[in-house]
Design a protein around this motif. Structure first.
Motif, PDB file in Angstrom:
ATOM      1  N   ARG D  13       0.817  -1.201   0.000  1.00 53.07           N
ATOM      2  CA  ARG D  13       0.000   0.000   0.000  1.00 53.07           C
ATOM      3  C   ARG D  13       0.853   1.253   0.000  1.00 53.07           C
ATOM      4  O   ARG D  13       0.595   2.205  -0.734  1.00 53.07           O
ATOM      5  CB  ARG D  13      -0.934   0.002   1.204  1.00 53.07           C
ATOM      6  N   ILE D  14       1.875   1.225   0.856  1.00 57.58           N
ATOM      7  CA  ILE D  14       2.752   2.395   0.892  1.00 57.58           C
ATOM      8  C   ILE D  14       3.399   2.596  -0.476  1.00 57.58           C
ATOM      9  O   ILE D  14       3.433   3.683  -1.033  1.00 57.58           O
ATOM     10  CB  ILE D  14       3.837   2.224   1.971  1.00 57.58           C
ATOM     11  N   ALA D  15       3.891   1.486  -1.025  1.00 56.55           N
ATOM     12  CA  ALA D  15       4.524   1.581  -2.344  1.00 56.55           C
ATOM     13  C   ALA D  15       3.524   2.123  -3.350  1.00 56.55           C
ATOM     14  O   ALA D  15       3.844   2.970  -4.184  1.00 56.55           O
ATOM     15  CB  ALA D  15       5.027   0.203  -2.771  1.00 56.55           C
ATOM     16  N   GLY D  16       2.309   1.635  -3.255  1.00 61.13           N
ATOM     17  CA  GLY D  16       1.262   2.066  -4.176  1.00 61.13           C
ATOM     18  C   GLY D  16       1.010   3.558  -4.056  1.00 61.13           C
ATOM     19  O   GLY D  16       1.013   4.292  -5.056  1.00 61.13           O
ATOM     20  N   ARG D  17       0.830   4.012  -2.845  1.00 62.41           N
ATOM     21  CA  ARG D  17       0.541   5.415  -2.602  1.00 62.41           C
ATOM     22  C   ARG D  17       1.571   6.331  -3.245  1.00 62.41           C
ATOM     23  O   ARG D  17       1.278   7.181  -4.041  1.00 62.41           O
ATOM     24  CB  ARG D  17       0.596   5.687  -1.096  1.00 62.41           C
ATOM     25  N   GLY D  18       2.786   6.056  -2.856  1.00 59.83           N
ATOM     26  CA  GLY D  18       3.847   6.963  -3.292  1.00 59.83           C
ATOM     27  C   GLY D  18       4.170   6.805  -4.762  1.00 59.83           C
ATOM     28  O   GLY D  18       4.850   7.635  -5.354  1.00 59.83           O
ATOM     29  N   GLY D  19       3.701   5.728  -5.358  1.00 63.12           N
ATOM     30  CA  GLY D  19       4.006   5.502  -6.759  1.00 63.12           C
ATOM     31  C   GLY D  19       5.493   5.459  -7.042  1.00 63.12           C
ATOM     32  O   GLY D  19       5.954   5.688  -8.150  1.00 63.12           O
ATOM     33  N   ARG D  20       6.267   5.111  -6.010  1.00 57.53           N
ATOM     34  CA  ARG D  20       7.713   5.139  -6.171  1.00 57.53           C
ATOM     35  C   ARG D  20       8.223   4.040  -7.058  1.00 57.53           C
ATOM     36  O   ARG D  20       9.387   4.013  -7.441  1.00 57.53           O
ATOM     37  CB  ARG D  20       8.354   4.898  -4.803  1.00 57.53           C
ATOM     38  N   LYS D  21       7.350   3.112  -7.327  1.00 54.67           N
ATOM     39  CA  LYS D  21       7.814   1.885  -7.917  1.00 54.67           C
ATOM     40  C   LYS D  21       8.544   2.096  -9.228  1.00 54.67           C
ATOM     41  O   LYS D  21       9.496   1.403  -9.566  1.00 54.67           O
ATOM     42  CB  LYS D  21       6.620   0.978  -8.179  1.00 54.67           C
ATOM     43  N   SER D  22       8.133   3.083  -9.960  1.00 52.02           N
ATOM     44  CA  SER D  22       8.465   3.107 -11.371  1.00 52.02           C
ATOM     45  C   SER D  22       9.882   3.547 -11.699  1.00 52.02           C
ATOM     46  O   SER D  22      10.655   2.842 -12.340  1.00 52.02           O
ATOM     47  CB  SER D  22       7.478   4.028 -12.066  1.00 52.02           C
ATOM     48  N   SER D  23      10.266   4.693 -11.274  1.00 47.82           N
ATOM     49  CA  SER D  23      11.286   5.431 -12.001  1.00 47.82           C
ATOM     50  C   SER D  23      12.741   5.056 -11.728  1.00 47.82           C
ATOM     51  O   SER D  23      13.522   4.836 -12.653  1.00 47.82           O
ATOM     52  CB  SER D  23      11.084   6.916 -11.718  1.00 47.82           C
ATOM     53  N   LYS D  24      13.144   4.947 -10.496  1.00 54.85           N
ATOM     54  CA  LYS D  24      14.588   4.934 -10.215  1.00 54.85           C
ATOM     55  C   LYS D  24      15.312   3.669 -10.664  1.00 54.85           C
ATOM     56  O   LYS D  24      14.749   2.599 -10.727  1.00 54.85           O
ATOM     57  CB  LYS D  24      14.811   5.134  -8.718  1.00 54.85           C
ATOM     58  N   LYS D  25      16.603   3.826 -10.893  1.00 55.27           N
ATOM     59  CA  LYS D  25      17.474   2.709 -11.249  1.00 55.27           C
ATOM     60  C   LYS D  25      17.684   1.844 -10.005  1.00 55.27           C
ATOM     61  O   LYS D  25      17.946   2.375  -8.916  1.00 55.27           O
ATOM     62  CB  LYS D  25      18.803   3.296 -11.714  1.00 55.27           C
ATOM     63  N   PRO D  26      17.618   0.541 -10.132  1.00 55.86           N
ATOM     64  CA  PRO D  26      17.769  -0.309  -8.956  1.00 55.86           C
ATOM     65  C   PRO D  26      19.030  -0.003  -8.149  1.00 55.86           C
ATOM     66  O   PRO D  26      18.990   0.020  -6.923  1.00 55.86           O
ATOM     67  CB  PRO D  26      17.799  -1.720  -9.551  1.00 55.86           C
ATOM     68  N   ALA D  27      20.167   0.220  -8.813  1.00 55.56           N
ATOM     69  CA  ALA D  27      21.391   0.473  -8.038  1.00 55.56           C
ATOM     70  C   ALA D  27      21.260   1.766  -7.236  1.00 55.56           C
ATOM     71  O   ALA D  27      21.808   1.884  -6.137  1.00 55.56           O
ATOM     72  CB  ALA D  27      22.596   0.529  -8.969  1.00 55.56           C
ATOM     73  N   ASP D  28      20.516   2.728  -7.797  1.00 55.29           N
ATOM     74  CA  ASP D  28      20.287   3.961  -7.028  1.00 55.29           C
ATOM     75  C   ASP D  28      19.377   3.682  -5.840  1.00 55.29           C
ATOM     76  O   ASP D  28      19.567   4.240  -4.752  1.00 55.29           O
ATOM     77  CB  ASP D  28      19.658   5.031  -7.919  1.00 55.29           C
ATOM     78  N   LEU D  29      18.384   2.854  -6.059  1.00 58.93           N
ATOM     79  CA  LEU D  29      17.532   2.459  -4.933  1.00 58.93           C
ATOM     80  C   LEU D  29      18.375   1.813  -3.845  1.00 58.93           C
ATOM     81  O   LEU D  29      18.127   2.008  -2.646  1.00 58.93           O
ATOM     82  CB  LEU D  29      16.458   1.480  -5.404  1.00 58.93           C
ATOM     83  N   CYS D  30      19.381   1.040  -4.242  1.00 56.54           N
ATOM     84  CA  CYS D  30      20.247   0.392  -3.257  1.00 56.54           C
ATOM     85  C   CYS D  30      20.978   1.449  -2.426  1.00 56.54           C
ATOM     86  O   CYS D  30      21.097   1.307  -1.202  1.00 56.54           O
ATOM     87  CB  CYS D  30      21.245  -0.530  -3.941  1.00 56.54           C
ATOM     88  N   SER D  31      21.448   2.480  -3.063  1.00 55.50           N
ATOM     89  CA  SER D  31      22.103   3.554  -2.312  1.00 55.50           C
ATOM     90  C   SER D  31      21.117   4.177  -1.340  1.00 55.50           C
ATOM     91  O   SER D  31      21.433   4.434  -0.176  1.00 55.50           O
ATOM     92  CB  SER D  31      22.600   4.653  -3.258  1.00 55.50           C
ATOM     93  N   GLU D  32      19.918   4.409  -1.818  1.00 54.92           N
ATOM     94  CA  GLU D  32      18.886   4.969  -0.965  1.00 54.92           C
ATOM     95  C   GLU D  32      18.621   4.057   0.228  1.00 54.92           C
ATOM     96  O   GLU D  32      18.492   4.509   1.364  1.00 54.92           O
ATOM     97  CB  GLU D  32      17.617   5.105  -1.811  1.00 54.92           C
ATOM     98  N   LEU D  33      18.574   2.781  -0.032  1.00 53.65           N
ATOM     99  CA  LEU D  33      18.299   1.811   1.034  1.00 53.65           C
ATOM    100  C   LEU D  33      19.381   1.863   2.108  1.00 53.65           C
ATOM    101  O   LEU D  33      19.100   1.847   3.308  1.00 53.65           O
ATOM    102  CB  LEU D  33      18.205   0.402   0.433  1.00 53.65           C
ATOM    103  N   LEU D  34      20.634   1.963   1.671  1.00 45.81           N
ATOM    104  CA  LEU D  34      21.716   1.998   2.658  1.00 45.81           C
ATOM    105  C   LEU D  34      21.699   3.303   3.438  1.00 45.81           C
ATOM    106  O   LEU D  34      22.109   3.343   4.595  1.00 45.81           O
ATOM    107  CB  LEU D  34      23.072   1.812   1.983  1.00 45.81           C
ATOM    108  N   GLY D  35      21.204   4.367   2.804  1.00 50.43           N
ATOM    109  CA  GLY D  35      21.162   5.650   3.493  1.00 50.43           C
ATOM    110  C   GLY D  35      20.056   5.714   4.529  1.00 50.43           C
ATOM    111  O   GLY D  35      20.154   6.424   5.524  1.00 50.43           O
ATOM    112  N   ASP D  36      19.025   4.937   4.321  1.00 47.86           N
ATOM    113  CA  ASP D  36      17.871   4.953   5.204  1.00 47.86           C
ATOM    114  C   ASP D  36      18.235   4.384   6.576  1.00 47.86           C
ATOM    115  O   ASP D  36      19.025   3.462   6.697  1.00 47.86           O
ATOM    116  CB  ASP D  36      16.772   4.089   4.564  1.00 47.86           C
ATOM    117  N   LYS D  37      17.595   4.974   7.617  1.00 51.43           N
ATOM    118  CA  LYS D  37      17.955   4.517   8.967  1.00 51.43           C
ATOM    119  C   LYS D  37      17.003   3.464   9.527  1.00 51.43           C
ATOM    120  O   LYS D  37      16.508   3.590  10.645  1.00 51.43           O
ATOM    121  CB  LYS D  37      18.018   5.713   9.902  1.00 51.43           C
ATOM    122  N   GLY D  38      16.704   2.456   8.756  1.00 54.73           N
ATOM    123  CA  GLY D  38      15.935   1.362   9.332  1.00 54.73           C
ATOM    124  C   GLY D  38      14.454   1.651   9.433  1.00 54.73           C
ATOM    125  O   GLY D  38      13.748   1.089  10.249  1.00 54.73           O
ATOM    126  N   GLU D  39      13.961   2.533   8.610  1.00 53.44           N
ATOM    127  CA  GLU D  39      12.556   2.890   8.687  1.00 53.44           C
ATOM    128  C   GLU D  39      11.706   2.028   7.770  1.00 53.44           C
ATOM    129  O   GLU D  39      12.217   1.291   6.934  1.00 53.44           O
ATOM    130  CB  GLU D  39      12.393   4.364   8.291  1.00 53.44           C
TER     131      GLU D  39
END
Lengths: 428, 428, 428, 428
Positions: D13-39
């Motif tokens: 649902r969260i993914a759906g809401r934000g519509g984040r699914k589409s655009s970013k490059k997976p490797a960039d998402l990985c950087s984002e994931l490592l930057g996130d503080k466990g949320e």
């Protein structure tokens, strides 16, 4: 229920020790069992009877049933005595009659059922009995005893509905394959299509004493509209529909699994429980229909006496005549009209619908909704009804009224266009 | 059985829709239920009856039972007709009588049982009925109907034995605390002593339609020798025995949980299944005994007529006389002898043992093994038997012969020294 | 997971056979374990180490930890060698360094974990270690090793959330009683109030290797409005609310169960998963709030240096002064304002909120929603915060922005009135 | 673990809401994931990465792996800094190096694993990686990271052994059919032969995070003697042996199911746990043997250099020469001798057995027990070893000594007659 196995083991050991297994005649063991006052030794006797029974040939089984029917019937003296003590209004004395008139075979079956796992074995025993009964009408009393007890034991309140899917245990799924009686399941791949694709469901009733034996199951397809043929539903390479966008749930097959439970009906409740379950899971569903065979259509036509034919409108009468004489298949319009007339007008004694499938769904309160020509091209479909199938509609708002009208006055609920086809007024 | 809840929900919704819940008299709803032909609407009616019943006061319940007893008894006309059609030897006609003589209340109870979860509610209904029956003997017929159906539904083959322990669900354990009838469980800590220490076991029977309601349970202590008192078994700070070195299993408490199941007996089978289970788990066990109260000892003495006293040896007669007149407790030797005489010689009509606990275990085939003076210092123990308890021995080799001898000739199996104490020859 | 017990049994038997259990020093066994190449014998060694450890006194445990810290640290030579082989950009060589720098204690812990049931025992071992660490800072490296491995093993993806209720197993419920750290559960009756009334919920996280050990749990009350005090929520005789008409879900207690898992946080995910679960079950819910203590309020005031007091508005400064000198409780308005200032302005180094509970919820993205005076009259509530409690609001629409703002800039989300109380502009 | 699905749903649902699914490059998402503080937002990112990954073509996957390998390696600056702070003996600083030298890809994999159900998906990801690695040796570092984490997560203490039978869920059985790597299972009927006949057993290891995915399984036949051929074991119409009278348990097939778990070995423990389990169930068993292929026999012969041939006794040398030049199959005696020499004398660098199956069982402590000519007539059996199979014996009394001798000195335990065949002295 793992603990129960200890009892089973105890029985084996006791039976083993005493070596009783071998000698006595099963019917004599039955007498012994009835004489016993509920002791563990009685369990051993019961187990020996069941084991001995299952090792019999069909002919021996028939003889066994005859022994039981003859030796475990009603005690005439006791019954006479009870009757003598009764006057109308004396309830206690009436209950004495009830008990005195109970055939001993009923208590015998109850005692056999004490053995762990016996229920399924007794269901199989009655399946054998139903076969034997066809040639031995004298066994009917015993058959009634089984039916009476099974009605009590397989009370709806004891049953459990479970959804079958791809993580169901293999032995149960194998039985589903074997028991499907309407549209054969050709193997494990076909089964997976029916239980493990997103737009298919299969539900079954179980009894807790037979946890691996389905009693009855129904197969459901979630579709957009009301389907007019069975082929696309069973097609191997069909594209799955997103079930959350489906508007229609189609009951396309319902199969009883235990011939030994004939006369104890669950189908009505199973369908309605499935409706409730699906409504809960898929709020988008708007209608619940069957896709059902018309098993007696061709036989009705071929059995139709000449004078009855005369009642038909002349073109139809001609189509029937041709079908009977030359085997010519009626054309689509005629076939549709004949089906409407068959389902709405052909009746049994008691005025219920002649067609057995129609009788089941109409009795449940469903409405005859749509006639589908060329809907089932399987050999059986052609042989029974030239491929005609119909949809019955389960509509929450009218089920009870329909049921009452059919049960009390044999009024059949049907769509207006089908009524017109059958020569009835548009509205009842 | 999660799926079943959908049916329950459906019923709620249907009932809600129609708003039927409110108006009709329960007995009228019962008529409606019997008139219904097995439809879903019948389930709603049944649910409404159960709901209405449970909201009644005790007096209203008694009236309801009277309505049912009056309105749902045997159909006299149908019975007369069936009797007229019968001649001895006509089994089919006898079955017709059986069915005609079945009180309608039986079918009513069967239909009520179709509602999910109804079985436990019907058991509670009969518990109420048994209370009402004490002042209204006219309800006995209805009571017999319940008992007849429960015997069929709670057939041993449907039951499941489970061991209770500290990972059993809390709601079931709470019921165990509440139902213990012999040696009160004082709370959760006491319970843990009885189910979760290595040398204690607690086993219960369950019916699948009442999965959270124990029917009967038995408590077992694993010990080295035969215990002569209950205190050490229940002591809070006792030291646990290594169960794998235990030689004796002691059944020190057995409690029925459902007063509504009076007359349907499971205790015998439960004990024997537990024996089998324990033998399997602990091959070192050598003997299985009870530690049982002697509930009727003092009453037997205080009720003893003067002329019966004369039959006793003079010193015993004096002890009895003193007890009756001054309340003096017989000394140990006298008490032991009186207990032996009470258990072996005091009989009911039919010649069975007067003591109810003795009758239960002797009927199961156990042997009276040992008399223990000062074994139960609880108020009830003192009041009933001046603290005397006894052990009954369950010995695989003699159980069946003992059972037969007691059942057919009321011969009581007892240790030689107890026989001698009672003035009998050492061997029977 | 019954099968696993066979492995446990095998280990017992092997250990029994060889009689190895007795002699060796645990730290020597650890060396043996690391030398072993993954064989079954290694499992026996590991089991012996765990058994020996658990039989130790606290002092012996500290010595054991010191032995491990000293004897199973990094291999300096290997590390030097690996460093020598590395130049920036040489990833393979960097990985060699990583491996060479891994303390041997990590592999030791992994190998101990192979024993069935070891995970819970290792969590307890770390709980001991954390105690020992307070006086032995040299054990910090070993502590880091445990934490590193536990973070990996207790990865969120491995956890399972379960609802506790009255059919939960008794041993788990008993642990819930023991672990409740915020509002004591006084016994089984109190527990039932919290898990088995319609408007209460209790959810816990479990790890599959510790299926009877809750890791953390949260207690929820379903209410109409936002509660301003804890008393009515815990009251014994309160009237239950129909949960389907509740508008608010209140997280009124959250407790970590395993001190050995310190530093591995689940609370954030547990709360958010519970929100999702409750939204699904009760669509009528409109808001999710906590009812939380303010554990550091009084200490902040009593520790407040005189010069800081000067920053306060004069009336508040006076109230603080009075509280510090005479123990006078600030009046309601002052207390409210002091609470607002404490929660919004009092910070740690790094600028995060000084109050630990505030830091937890703000870090999760919650908003400081309401201040409640006289909300907790328990001794601890009075001692920590003169009875003040607050609500934090978990609002789906702002959680992520709040979390980001707090995580990156330490901006605290708070209701406008609370901001104003703290002397901040109404909007940030 | 039904509750977990709510988390999955929340993520959707969260993914759906934000519509984040589409655009970013997976490797960039990985950087984002490592930057996130466990949320929770990190969970959404992780889920998006896994979804995106699974939609990739093999080439895209390789690119993705290369991106990760390049972008998430060790932080050189941090490592230099950590190294600078270290002197031998400084354990805390060594741990800093350990942490600084940890490739970021490890933490990335840990965070991906937080998503419900991610573990199985990561195992599949590594299976892809192992394929990509063959052409891209630069991915080896990333492969080591996966292996390191999987060793920790699939720790023996977390695994569960389950027996597969005919009431196992169909989806698991289907995987057993698919994964059998040694003796193909031809369909459901063949499978039933292997899991549901009284003298056959199939055991598998499972990880709780992948409850429907077997990790490894072993198939067992209970027989009277040591079997000399595979045919009779797999025969369709063989007669079943009473397992309680069987003297021998034969491990005739062992299959790893997850190529993504290469390098994490369970087979040794599975075999030994099965031995313990079977000993418990069937006390009559006297010996545990395998029936194993000799996969490298023919290749060893065909690869044998001429000068090595010279070492053989002349008749054998001739047989080898003929086989190499004309394809002539050595006669039975020669084949037996060649097999003995191959298994006992042919070694890899490090002196371990050249044959991979031999290496596995000898490393587990088994003894080479018997050579069977003409034991496997399948095409693969002929192609690999001219149909030769062997038995390895798992003998409780010698397993540990054998294991030690092989592990430390590469001494191979073998029956005396096989040693003699290989030209060795009868006893070592």
């Amino acid at each position: 229920m793992p603990e129960r196995s200890f009892l089973a083991e105890m029985l084996q050991r006791i039976a083993g020790r005493g070596g009783r297994k071998s000698s006595k005649k099963p019917a004599d063991l039955c007498s012994e069992l009835l004489g016993d006052k509920g002791e563990v030794s009685g369990l051993v006797t019961a187990m020996n009877i069941l084991d001995a029974y299952e090792a019999m040939t069909p002919d021996q089984k028939t003889l066994f049933f005859q022994d039981i029917a003859a030796g475990f019937s009603v005690d005439d003296k006791a019954l006479e005595f009870a009757i003598a003590g009764w006057t109308p209004g004396n309830d206690a004395a009436a209950r004495e009659i009830h008990m005195a008139a109970e055939p001993k075979s009923q208590e015998l079956i109850r005692r056999l059922n004490r053995v762990p796992g016996a229920t399924a074995r007794l269901v199989n025993m009655r399946a054998d009995l139903l076969v034997a009964l066809m040639e031995n009408p004298g066994l009917n009393g015993l058959n009634i005893d089984f039916q009476h007890l099974f009605r009590s034991w397989f009370n709806l309140g004891f049953l459990e509905m479970r959804r079958m899917n791809w993580s169901t245990q293999a032995d149960i799924l194998e039985k589903i394959i074997a028991y499907e009686a309407v549209h054969e399941i050709t193997g494990w791949d076909d089964l997976r299509q029916r239980v493990a694709t997103p737009d298919r469901r299969l539900f079954a009733f179980f009894h807790p004493a037979m946890p691996s034996d389905p009693l009855i199951f129904v197969e459901v397809a979630l579709t957009t509209g009301v389907p007019g043929a069975i082929g696309p539903i069973l097609a191997k390479n069909r594209k799955s529909v997103d079930p959350h966008s489906a508007r229609t749930a189609v009951f396309y097959s319902i199969s009883n699994c235990q011939s030994g439970l004939r006369g104890i009906s669950f189908g009505n409740f199973l369908i309605k429980q499935v409706v409730t379950d699906l409504e809960h899971e898929f709020p988008s569903l708007r209608q619940f229909v069957t896709l059902s065979p018309v098993p007696g259509l061709r036989r009705w036509i071929s059995d139709m006496a000449s004078d009855r034919t005369a009642d038909l409108p002349p073109p139809l009468a001609k189509a029937v005549q041709d079908a009977k004489s030359t085997g010519k298949i009626p054309d689509e319009a005629d076939l549709r009209e004949l089906t409407a007339r068959y389902l709405l007008l052909a009746r049994r004694s008691g005025n219920t619908a002649l067609d057995s499938v129609a009788h089941f769904h109409l009795g449940n309160g469903a409405t005859l909704h749509q006639i589908n020509i060329g809907a089932d091209s399987s050999p059986r479909g052609i042989e029974n009804s030239w491929g005609v199938m119909v949809n019955y509609l389960y509509d929450g708002g009218s089920i009870e009224a329909n049921h009452q009208a059919y049960a009390t006055e044999q009024k059949i609920a049907a769509a207006a266009d089908i009524r017109v086809l059958a020569g009835l007024p548009k509205r009842p």
